[in-house]
Design an enzyme around this catalytic site. Structure first.
Site, PDB file in Angstrom:
ATOM      1  N   GLY A  18     -51.000   6.436  33.112  1.00  0.00           N
ATOM      2  CA  GLY A  18     -50.646   7.704  32.477  1.00  0.00           C
ATOM      3  C   GLY A  18     -51.358   8.016  31.174  1.00  0.00           C
ATOM      4  O   GLY A  18     -50.780   8.660  30.299  1.00  0.00           O
ATOM      5  N   SER A  19     -52.632   7.605  31.050  1.00  0.00           N
ATOM      6  CA  SER A  19     -53.306   7.916  29.776  1.00  0.00           C
ATOM      7  C   SER A  19     -53.605   9.417  29.663  1.00  0.00           C
ATOM      8  O   SER A  19     -53.513   9.987  28.571  1.00  0.00           O
ATOM      9  CB  SER A  19     -54.582   7.079  29.604  1.00  0.00           C
ATOM     10  OG  SER A  19     -55.614   7.504  30.455  1.00  0.00           O
ATOM     11  N   ASN A  20     -53.944  10.065  30.766  1.00  0.00           N
ATOM     12  CA  ASN A  20     -54.125  11.523  30.709  1.00  0.00           C
ATOM     13  C   ASN A  20     -52.800  12.219  30.388  1.00  0.00           C
ATOM     14  O   ASN A  20     -52.767  13.192  29.633  1.00  0.00           O
ATOM     15  CB  ASN A  20     -54.693  12.054  32.021  1.00  0.00           C
ATOM     16  CG  ASN A  20     -56.197  11.904  32.086  1.00  0.00           C
ATOM     17  OD1 ASN A  20     -56.922  12.576  31.359  1.00  0.00           O
ATOM     18  ND2 ASN A  20     -56.672  11.002  32.927  1.00  0.00           N
ATOM     19  N   MET A  96     -51.513   9.229  43.028  1.00  0.00           N
ATOM     20  CA  MET A  96     -52.301   8.653  44.114  1.00  0.00           C
ATOM     21  C   MET A  96     -51.667   8.826  45.488  1.00  0.00           C
ATOM     22  O   MET A  96     -51.861   8.016  46.377  1.00  0.00           O
ATOM     23  CB  MET A  96     -52.540   7.152  43.838  1.00  0.00           C
ATOM     24  CG  MET A  96     -53.276   6.873  42.555  1.00  0.00           C
ATOM     25  SD  MET A  96     -54.872   7.705  42.471  1.00  0.00           S
ATOM     26  CE  MET A  96     -55.799   6.698  43.624  1.00  0.00           C
ATOM     27  N   LEU A  99     -50.378  14.799  49.235  1.00  0.00           N
ATOM     28  CA  LEU A  99     -49.282  15.758  49.424  1.00  0.00           C
ATOM     29  C   LEU A  99     -49.506  16.522  50.730  1.00  0.00           C
ATOM     30  O   LEU A  99     -50.656  16.721  51.146  1.00  0.00           O
ATOM     31  CB  LEU A  99     -49.246  16.731  48.242  1.00  0.00           C
ATOM     32  CG  LEU A  99     -48.945  16.065  46.886  1.00  0.00           C
ATOM     33  CD1 LEU A  99     -49.400  16.945  45.729  1.00  0.00           C
ATOM     34  CD2 LEU A  99     -47.461  15.729  46.768  1.00  0.00           C
ATOM     35  N   ASN A 113     -55.505  19.273  39.132  1.00  0.00           N
ATOM     36  CA  ASN A 113     -55.771  17.832  39.189  1.00  0.00           C
ATOM     37  C   ASN A 113     -56.997  17.536  38.329  1.00  0.00           C
ATOM     38  O   ASN A 113     -57.817  18.416  38.089  1.00  0.00           O
ATOM     39  CB  ASN A 113     -56.054  17.431  40.643  1.00  0.00           C
ATOM     40  CG  ASN A 113     -56.349  15.945  40.797  1.00  0.00           C
ATOM     41  OD1 ASN A 113     -55.618  15.104  40.260  1.00  0.00           O
ATOM     42  ND2 ASN A 113     -57.414  15.607  41.506  1.00  0.00           N
ATOM     43  N   HIS A 115     -60.278  14.935  38.276  1.00  0.00           N
ATOM     44  CA  HIS A 115     -61.020  14.003  39.129  1.00  0.00           C
ATOM     45  C   HIS A 115     -62.177  13.424  38.310  1.00  0.00           C
ATOM     46  O   HIS A 115     -62.883  14.163  37.629  1.00  0.00           O
ATOM     47  CB  HIS A 115     -61.558  14.745  40.365  1.00  0.00           C
ATOM     48  CG  HIS A 115     -62.275  13.833  41.306  1.00  0.00           C
ATOM     49  ND1 HIS A 115     -61.614  12.953  42.133  1.00  0.00           N
ATOM     50  CD2 HIS A 115     -63.596  13.640  41.524  1.00  0.00           C
ATOM     51  CE1 HIS A 115     -62.501  12.262  42.830  1.00  0.00           C
ATOM     52  NE2 HIS A 115     -63.708  12.660  42.478  1.00  0.00           N
ATOM     53  N   ASP A 151     -59.910  16.971  46.678  1.00  0.00           N
ATOM     54  CA  ASP A 151     -60.892  17.139  45.593  1.00  0.00           C
ATOM     55  C   ASP A 151     -61.827  18.325  45.826  1.00  0.00           C
ATOM     56  O   ASP A 151     -63.017  18.278  45.476  1.00  0.00           O
ATOM     57  CB  ASP A 151     -61.727  15.854  45.412  1.00  0.00           C
ATOM     58  CG  ASP A 151     -60.852  14.642  45.125  1.00  0.00           C
ATOM     59  OD1 ASP A 151     -59.829  14.805  44.446  1.00  0.00           O
ATOM     60  OD2 ASP A 151     -61.196  13.537  45.591  1.00  0.00           O
ATOM     61  N   GLU A 180     -62.020  12.932  29.696  1.00  0.00           N
ATOM     62  CA  GLU A 180     -60.842  13.396  30.432  1.00  0.00           C
ATOM     63  C   GLU A 180     -59.731  13.761  29.458  1.00  0.00           C
ATOM     64  O   GLU A 180     -59.054  14.779  29.626  1.00  0.00           O
ATOM     65  CB  GLU A 180     -60.338  12.299  31.392  1.00  0.00           C
ATOM     66  CG  GLU A 180     -61.274  12.014  32.535  1.00  0.00           C
ATOM     67  CD  GLU A 180     -60.643  11.087  33.573  1.00  0.00           C
ATOM     68  OE1 GLU A 180     -59.444  11.200  33.845  1.00  0.00           O
ATOM     69  OE2 GLU A 180     -61.379  10.235  34.108  1.00  0.00           O
TER      70      GLU A 180
HETATM   71  C1  GRF Z   1     -58.193   9.136  35.842  1.00  0.00           C
HETATM   72  O1  GRF Z   1     -59.476   8.569  35.847  1.00  0.00           O
HETATM   73  C2  GRF Z   1     -58.174  10.406  36.630  1.00  0.00           C
HETATM   74  O2  GRF Z   1     -59.371  11.111  36.558  1.00  0.00           O
HETATM   75  C3  GRF Z   1     -57.953   9.920  38.037  1.00  0.00           C
HETATM   76  O3  GRF Z   1     -57.064   8.843  37.900  1.00  0.00           O
HETATM   77  C4  GRF Z   1     -57.198   8.274  36.602  1.00  0.00           C
HETATM   78  C5  GRF Z   1     -55.835   8.297  35.985  1.00  0.00           C
HETATM   79  O4  GRF Z   1     -55.784   7.600  34.772  1.00  0.00           O
HETATM   80  N1  GRF Z   1     -57.467  10.992  38.863  1.00  0.00           N
HETATM   81  P1  GRF Z   1     -54.516   7.714  33.837  1.00  0.00           P
HETATM   82  O5  GRF Z   1     -53.305   7.259  34.659  1.00  0.00           O
HETATM   83  O6  GRF Z   1     -54.382   9.130  33.390  1.00  0.00           O
HETATM   84  O7  GRF Z   1     -54.777   6.772  32.704  1.00  0.00           O
END
Ligand code: GRF
Length: 219
Positions: A18-20, A96, A99, A113, A115, A151, A180
């Site tokens: 969940g870093s994003n 991951m 859907l 999303n 990618h 995608d 990102e």
């Molecule tokens: C990211 O690289 C995103 O682009 C891909 O999955 C990864 C998720 O990373 N879809 P995080 O869980 O947000 O750290």
């Protein structure tokens, strides 16, 4: 933009660290940010991101795909959570799970999303490894609307990074993830604030947003 802006109610769907998600939660704290993160859902109960969301004060729940007999039943459970929270936009961040087409179509134009490649190159997994193998000089990340084909949806925003001599997949992934974390909050703001509009299968940026959109390209 005034501080009285009506914020779009957003759910973030995750499966992992969940870093994003964290970068979106942090960006959305700004008073003039046009979206608020009101819910985090994970299909994996052990996702580290669930803990990080709760630490940030965001309601976070697991909808464990393993307890549902099929994808339709799992998606219905997700939908129930989204309805209960009055969600207007879904943001997939390392989610991951495939859907169903029916779910994706129900959320058409309201689900995005991120990618880790410059789409339409390198759809699917192992994007960093594949970029190195292909010998491309530029790599990056893409925020796109979600459509049934994986995608493949309309592109909202992209950021590029160089592929440097000696890079392995981890080094390249580390360079991309920094972008990102910049790109996703910026792209969500464009959509939630009305600066990016879906039109005829492509995303049109407003006049004021064109410069901002271009500025996301960073090398
Ligand atoms: C990211 O690289 C995103 O682009 C891909 O999955 C990864 C998720 O990373 N879809 P995080 O869980 O947000 O750290």
């Amino acid at each position: 933009m005034s501080a009285h802006v009506t914020k779009k109610r957003v759910a973030i769907l995750i499966s992992g660290r969940g870093s994003n998600m964290v970068s979106l939660i942090e960006a959305a704290r700004a008073p003039d940010y046009p979206a608020e993160i009101v819910l985090v859902l994970s299909n994996r109960p052990d996702a580290a991101g669930l803990t990080r969301a709760r630490e940030a004060g965001i309601p976070a729940r697991a909808v464990d795909h393993k307890v549902y007999p099929n994808r339709t039943a799992f998606d219905a459970a997700l939908q129930k959570e989204l309805d209960a929270a009055g969600i207007e936009l879904i943001v997939l961040a390392g989610f991951m799970r495939i859907l169903t087409d029916a779910f994706v179509e129900a959320w058409a134009g309201r689900m995005i999303n991120i990618h880790p490649s410059l789409l339409p190159l390198f759809k699917g997994t192992h994007t960093h490894e594949r970029a190195i193998t292909a010998g491309v000089r530029l790599h990056g990340c893409t925020v796109h609307y979600v459509v049934p084909e994986l995608d493949a949806g309309p592109i909202v925003a992209q950021a590029a990074v160089p592929v440097l001599p000696g890079d392995d997949a981890d080094a390249l992934a580390a360079r991309v993830i920094v972008q990102e974390h910049r790109l996703y909050p910026a792209a969500l703001a464009l959509i939630a604030g009305g600066g990016a509009v879906l039109e005829g299968g492509r995303v049109r940026l407003g006049e004021a947003e064109r410069d901002a959109g271009a500025a996301l390209l960073s090398l």
